[in-house]
Design a protein around this motif. Structure first.
Motif, PDB file in Angstrom:
ATOM      1  N   UNK A 197      39.258  44.790  39.352  1.00 54.74           N
ATOM      2  CA  UNK A 197      38.370  43.630  39.520  1.00 54.74           C
ATOM      3  C   UNK A 197      37.202  44.066  40.396  1.00 54.74           C
ATOM      4  N   UNK A 209      34.814  42.240  41.841  1.00 56.27           N
ATOM      5  CA  UNK A 209      34.549  41.419  43.022  1.00 56.27           C
ATOM      6  C   UNK A 209      35.600  41.755  44.078  1.00 56.27           C
ATOM      7  N   UNK A 215      36.240  40.802  47.092  1.00 55.81           N
ATOM      8  CA  UNK A 215      36.943  39.713  47.783  1.00 55.81           C
ATOM      9  C   UNK A 215      38.070  39.167  46.917  1.00 55.81           C
ATOM     10  N   UNK A 216      37.715  38.883  45.668  1.00 51.66           N
ATOM     11  CA  UNK A 216      38.720  38.325  44.761  1.00 51.66           C
ATOM     12  C   UNK A 216      39.865  39.321  44.579  1.00 51.66           C
ATOM     13  N   UNK A 256      42.152  39.334  47.653  1.00 52.10           N
ATOM     14  CA  UNK A 256      43.020  38.166  47.807  1.00 52.10           C
ATOM     15  C   UNK A 256      44.069  38.085  46.701  1.00 52.10           C
ATOM     16  N   UNK A 297      35.471  36.167  33.280  1.00 48.02           N
ATOM     17  CA  UNK A 297      34.740  34.926  33.530  1.00 48.02           C
ATOM     18  C   UNK A 297      34.081  34.442  32.255  1.00 48.02           C
ATOM     19  N   UNK A 298      34.097  35.292  31.226  1.00 42.87           N
ATOM     20  CA  UNK A 298      33.485  34.905  29.961  1.00 42.87           C
ATOM     21  C   UNK A 298      34.545  34.253  29.093  1.00 42.87           C
ATOM     22  N   UNK A 320      38.851  33.021  34.212  1.00 39.68           N
ATOM     23  CA  UNK A 320      38.542  32.542  35.555  1.00 39.68           C
ATOM     24  C   UNK A 320      37.860  31.187  35.443  1.00 39.68           C
ATOM     25  N   UNK A 321      38.039  30.241  36.330  1.00 34.90           N
ATOM     26  CA  UNK A 321      39.008  30.307  37.419  1.00 34.90           C
ATOM     27  C   UNK A 321      40.405  29.958  36.914  1.00 34.90           C
ATOM     28  N   UNK A 322      41.415  30.546  37.546  1.00 27.76           N
ATOM     29  CA  UNK A 322      42.781  30.300  37.102  1.00 27.76           C
ATOM     30  C   UNK A 322      43.625  29.949  38.316  1.00 27.76           C
ATOM     31  N   UNK A 356      29.240  31.651  34.106  1.00 26.72           N
ATOM     32  CA  UNK A 356      29.960  32.900  34.299  1.00 26.72           C
ATOM     33  C   UNK A 356      29.997  33.276  35.774  1.00 26.72           C
ATOM     34  N   UNK A 384      32.379  31.135  37.918  1.00 22.23           N
ATOM     35  CA  UNK A 384      33.814  31.232  37.693  1.00 22.23           C
ATOM     36  C   UNK A 384      34.505  32.167  38.674  1.00 22.23           C
ATOM     37  N   UNK A 385      33.859  33.290  38.985  1.00 24.84           N
ATOM     38  CA  UNK A 385      34.506  34.255  39.874  1.00 24.84           C
ATOM     39  C   UNK A 385      34.699  33.692  41.280  1.00 24.84           C
ATOM     40  N   UNK A 431      35.010  30.656  42.061  1.00 24.82           N
ATOM     41  CA  UNK A 431      36.026  29.608  41.954  1.00 24.82           C
ATOM     42  C   UNK A 431      37.422  30.227  41.894  1.00 24.82           C
ATOM     43  N   UNK A 432      37.540  31.329  41.141  1.00 27.81           N
ATOM     44  CA  UNK A 432      38.826  32.029  41.064  1.00 27.81           C
ATOM     45  C   UNK A 432      39.220  32.531  42.448  1.00 27.81           C
ATOM     46  N   UNK A 433      38.201  32.993  43.199  1.00 30.08           N
ATOM     47  CA  UNK A 433      38.465  33.475  44.563  1.00 30.08           C
ATOM     48  C   UNK A 433      39.013  32.347  45.427  1.00 30.08           C
TER      49      UNK A 433
END
Lengths: 222, 466
Positions: free
Chosen positions: A7, A9, A11-12, A15, A80-81, A101-103, B248, B251-252, B254-256
């Motif tokens: 991934x 990102x 930060x994501x 976590x 995210x797509x 995402x988001x999930x 797009x 979304x990331x 928000x997922x975070x």
């Protein structure tokens, strides 16, 4: 169970990894396609969580290369797509599942469990060997009626042995499944974890046999 | 009243000149009818005069005038015309008739009878004077016959002749009008089809219209229409891409957030939980910033805001922005400074949308603060340079490698290896504002070691663009 999380990102990724480690998975995290390709080439993972929009090497390309090498590791695509064409492209390249995402963390974890179950050809989430049982949904071990308290490393070793119940598991394979990039593999440590596990399993009839030069084997002595 | 219908306008322009031409024709026709009536009347008068002259004979030296009844009856056309006559000798002795009937001004000879108009007994009359040799001698060797008639018959004939021609012309005009209308209908059919094609389209249909059956004069119109639709389509596609991209990009984060809250919920220990919640707070702020930047970008898009061209003092705008960002800079121990020369004060004027220009400066300075390590410095400089005003933001951060510089103005572009902080929208906003203000941006190495962003805007009065 050692997972690879790809991934971009940071930060994501961080976590997500923290959440997965909390559920007793061993997690490697990489942030771009090239690193992912490299990691997949040298390590055997139980499952891969792959974001599609990656720098350097696109997620789909990583997936394509992985499948071209004949690697059948389950891959859950994370993107995210949410477009249909994106999902189809991912599945066509050999992804086993798809989550947009988001999930919710719970959903991702349920999908991971489902994929692991399929990969190990088990329909029943409950796996047992004599008095020892493992619920792959709660990811907890029980010995008889009692929950079995284990450290993350012990958990990883025992899980690996239970998944391959009745088969020999080499020391190298064991160490690969419990150590991540941040904690380099140490084969001599395996002996310590096995020793501790034997003590915790004492009197239950479940044994970890040592096969010299080959590895370890979990079996029910009764 | 304006006539809106093109068909009626064209018909008007065809029929109006036609009516003028026909009016002229009718006027000419009237003259011709009168001349014809004149001629007929003159012939009648001449015939009458001749028959009177022939009946005037000298009998044993005495001339006697007899008026044959036929000479007068030929005027009886049912219009109650009066006929007057006067027969006299060449010497002027009245033989018979009306002694006061007007005589011609010039002498009439046998070869040349004189026709003339006159007034007799209060009415207009047509007269003819005709000289005829008699068989008498001396003073009576010739006889002058004058015959006159009132004009009732003449007028009736003129009217009749003219009315006939008028009727024909009117019929012709009507026929021309109908033919023109049919022609227009056929000629304008492609235009009307074009109108129906445009009107009957779905809201989403922006495909080009076919030029096929349209006349060559209308092709540029169809071309312009297609051109316009093409531009609208491109704009809509850009808009759609932006929305998809924005979704797009949202979304990331928000997922975070969802991942972080899941982690917080699994923590039983207070300390760890608090730490996670703090991280949630940071993520929420970033998401809020992303949302506001997306909004700014949408507002900076051409056509989304009424174009404004107010004078903007760059030094003043920079000062306002820096005051607002001072807290953020202090929190990261960054030395944030403004350098405005005294001569520049109040003269660094440009024209544009003040809100968007301030927004642009916010994004530039905010970026600089964000990417500069703690303890660094960020400097904003405003200068006048000929017909341009210059705003430079330099920092002591890591800078941007030259290879990346052309890409950083693209939306959502992020320089590889940068931390999760930025949205990739700050410089896209800058570019959008510059596009609408007519300015340029240049990236370079800052003297402090970081990035230098140099914005040039047209100075007011020199290149003021609305």
């Amino acid at each position: 169970m050692r997972l690879l999380l790809v991934e971009d990102n940071r930060e994501l990724a961080g976590w997500l990894a923290r959440n997965l480690r909390l559920a007793n998975y061993v997690v490697d995290v990489v942030h771009d396609g090239e690193d992912a390709d490299l990691a997949l080439g040298v390590t055997e993972y139980a499952l891969v969580i792959l974001d599609l929009s990656l720098p350097k090497l696109d997620g789909l390309a990583v997936l394509r290369r992985l499948r071209q090498r004949g690697d059948l590791v389950p891959v859950i695509v994370l993107t995210a797509n949410a477009s249909l064409s994106g999902r189809i492209a991912g599945l066509d390249e050999g992804a086993d599942d798809y989550i947009a995402k988001p999930f919710e963390m719970e959903e991702l974890e349920a999908r991971i469990r489902a994929q692991l179950r399929r990969a190990n050809r088990r329909a029943d989430p409950q796996i047992s060997c004599g008095a020892l049982s493992f619920d792959s949904n709660t990811r907890l071990f029980r010995l008889g009626d009692q929950p079995l308290a284990l450290t993350p490393r012990e958990h990883a070793v025992l899980e690996q042995l239970l998944m391959k119940m009745g088969q020999t598991v080499s020391k190298a394979a064991l160490s690969e499944s419990i150590f991540d990039f941040d904690n380099p593999a140490d084969t001599s440590a395996i002996e310590i974890y096995v020793h501790r596990l034997r003590k915790k399993l004492e009197g239950s009839g479940v044994q970890i046999m040592t096969l010299r030069g080959l590895g370890y084997l979990l079996q029910n002595a009764d | 009243m304006r006539i809106e219908s093109l068909r009626l306008q064209l018909l008007g322009w065809i029929l109006l000149p036609l009516a003028v031409v026909m009016g002229f024709n009718v006027w000419i026709g009237y003259g011709a009818a009168r001349r014809t009536a004149d001629l007929v009347t003159d012939q009648l008068l001449l015939a009458s005069a001749r028959s009177i002259a022939e009946a005037t004979r000298a009998d044993v030296g005495i001339i006697e005038a007899t008026i044959p009844p036929a000479a007068l009856e030929m005027f009886d056309t049912g219009h109650h015309d009066h006929v007057y006559y006067r027969v006299q000798t060449g010497a002027g002795r009245l033989l018979t008739g009306y002694p006061d009937l007007p005589l011609p001004r010039e002498p009439a000879t046998e070869a040349r009878p004189v026709t003339y108009a006159g007034i007799y007994r209060g009415g207009a009359v047509h007269l003819i004077a005709f000289s005829h040799p008699s068989n008498a001698s001396g003073d009576d060797s010739s006889v002058l016959v004058v015959v006159g008639t009132t004009l009732n018959s003449h007028r009736a004939m003129t009217r009749q002749l003219w009315a006939h021609s008028f009727g024909q012309q009117l019929l012709l005009l009507c026929a021309a009008g109908i033919l023109a209308l049919v022609g227009l209908q056929r000629g304008l059919a492609p235009l009307l089809r074009l109108r129906n094609a445009v009107r009957g389209r779905g809201r989403q249909d922006l495909s080009p219209l076919s030029v096929g059956s349209v006349q060559s004069e209308l092709r540029p119109l169809v071309g312009a229409l297609n051109d316009h639709m093409g531009r609208v389509q491109a704009q809509m596609a850009a808009q759609r891409r932006f929305v998809a991209n924005a979704a797009h990009q949202i979304r990331t984060p928000l997922a975070l957030l969802s991942t972080q809250t899941a982690f917080a919920l699994r923590q039983t220990e207070g300390g760890e939980r608090t730490e996670t919640l703090k991280a949630v707070q940071v993520s929420t702020r970033q998401l809020a910033r992303l949302a506001s930047q997306l909004l700014t970008l949408a507002r900076a898009e051409p056509g989304s805001r009424r174009p404004r061209a107010e004078p903007v003092d760059l030094a003043q705008a920079a000062r306002e922005v820096l005051e607002n960002l001072m807290q953020a800079a202090l929190a990261r121990r960054i030395d944030l400074g403004l350098e405005v020369d005294e001569t520049v004060e109040g003269t660094a004027l440009t024209r544009g949308d003040g809100t968007m220009i301030r927004e642009m400066i916010v994004n530039l300075v905010d970026n600089a603060i964000r990417y500069t390590p703690e303890g660094g410095s960020v400097t904003v400089r405003v200068e006048c340079a000929g017909d341009q005003v210059l705003l430079a933001v330099s920092d002591s951060g890591p800078g941007i490698p030259p290879a990346e510089r052309e890409h950083v103005f693209e939306r959502f572009y992020r320089v590889l290896g940068t931390s999760g902080e930025g949205s990739g929208l700050g410089l896209a906003i800058v570019r959008e504002v510059l596009d609408s203000t007519g300015g340029t941006a240049r990236l370079d190495d800052a003297p402090e070691g970081g990035l230098l962003v140099e914005i040039k805007l047209p100075a007011t009065g020199v290149a003021g663009r609305s």
